[in-house]
Enzyme design. Structure first.
Site, PDB file in Angstrom:
ATOM      1  N   CYS A   1       0.808  -1.223  -0.033  1.00  0.00           N
ATOM      2  CA  CYS A   1       0.007  -0.133  -0.042  1.00  0.00           C
ATOM      3  C   CYS A   1       0.854   1.330   0.164  1.00  0.00           C
ATOM      4  CB  CYS A   1      -0.935   0.001   1.244  1.00  0.00           C
ATOM      5  SG  CYS A   1      -1.895   1.494   1.399  1.00  0.00           S
TER       6      CYS A   1
ATOM      7  N   HIS B   1       0.165  10.615  -0.392  1.00  0.00           N
ATOM      8  CA  HIS B   1       0.826  11.602  -1.320  1.00  0.00           C
ATOM      9  C   HIS B   1      -0.129  12.425  -2.080  1.00  0.00           C
ATOM     10  CE1 HIS B   1       0.784   8.037  -4.037  1.00  0.00           C
ATOM     11  NE2 HIS B   1       0.862   8.958  -4.925  1.00  0.00           N
TER      12      HIS B   1
ATOM     13  N   HIS C   1      -8.559  19.486  -3.467  1.00  0.00           N
ATOM     14  CA  HIS C   1      -8.187  19.572  -1.880  1.00  0.00           C
ATOM     15  C   HIS C   1      -8.810  18.565  -1.066  1.00  0.00           C
ATOM     16  CE1 HIS C   1      -6.530  24.034  -2.684  1.00  0.00           C
ATOM     17  NE2 HIS C   1      -6.107  23.023  -3.546  1.00  0.00           N
TER      18      HIS C   1
ATOM     19  N   GLU D   1      -1.701  12.338 -13.512  1.00  0.00           N
ATOM     20  CA  GLU D   1      -1.391  12.256 -12.312  1.00  0.00           C
ATOM     21  C   GLU D   1       0.080  13.241 -12.392  1.00  0.00           C
ATOM     22  OE1 GLU D   1      -1.249   8.837 -10.072  1.00  0.00           O
ATOM     23  OE2 GLU D   1       0.052   7.871 -11.192  1.00  0.00           O
TER      24      GLU D   1
HETATM   25 ZN   LIG Z   1      -0.228   8.772  -6.620  1.00  0.00          ZN
END
Ligand SMILES: [Zn+2]
Length: 175
Positions: A40, A44, A84, A163
């Site tokens: 896992c 972050h 957020h 991402e």
């Molecule tokens: Zn990530």
């Protein structure tokens, strides 16, 4: 209104694709994913970026596939809703996520891991918060919002979620 038989008579022959990527179609959120086996990630964040493309026939009256303004408005709201936030995968079999008062507790394989304020969490109906699953999740929400706009000439949606720079996934659905 184009005459019947016109090459652009509503798209029985022609198909177009329109794309929206905007500076504001981003969300800065925290997450972690689980891997097969017993791994896992630690918590972050990413500055996620979203791009959406829709395919379809021309609307015969307006000569566009879809109103950019509506598409931008819907996508902006979808991004704002998870901006957020801590993104939590509610359907992950390795995670035990519970709402306790104003908090959300997260355990991994029954070992306590995090406690977050509930208002800072986005509890998502996904098995993992990978960009693939986020793209599919956002597509489902977009489809639901588009359905409220009435009958659609759209034939496909491609939702890209990035991402990191150059690291993205695209989910495609055909209608
Ligand atoms: Zn990530």
């Amino acid at each position: 209104m184009p005459e019947p038989g016109h090459p652009r008579d509503g798209g029985r022959r022609d198909s177009y694709r329109v794309s929206v990527t905007k500076d504001y179609l981003v969300f800065a959120s925290a997450h972690f994913i689980t891997f097969s086996g017993h791994r896992c990630e630690t918590l972050h964040g990413h500055n996620y970026r979203v791009g959406v493309t829709v395919d379809g026939a021309l609307d015969p009256e307006s000569w566009y596939v879809f109103d950019f303004g509506i598409l931008k408005r819907i996508m902006r709201k979808l991004c704002d809703d998870i901006d957020h936030k801590v993104l939590l995968a509610m359907e992950n079999p390795h995670l035990q996520i519970a709402e306790v008062g104003d908090s959300v507790t997260v355990a991994y394989d029954n070992k306590p891991r995090y406690v977050f304020p509930k208002r800072d969490c986005a509890l998502l109906p996904v098995p993992n918060t990978t960009v693939e699953m986020l793209a599919e999740y956002l597509t489902g929400l977009l489809q639901a919002d588009l359905a409220k706009e009435g009958p659609s000439n759209l034939t496909a949606i491609d939702m890209e979620v990035e991402e990191n720079f150059g690291q993205s996934a695209t989910f495609r659905v055909t209608m």
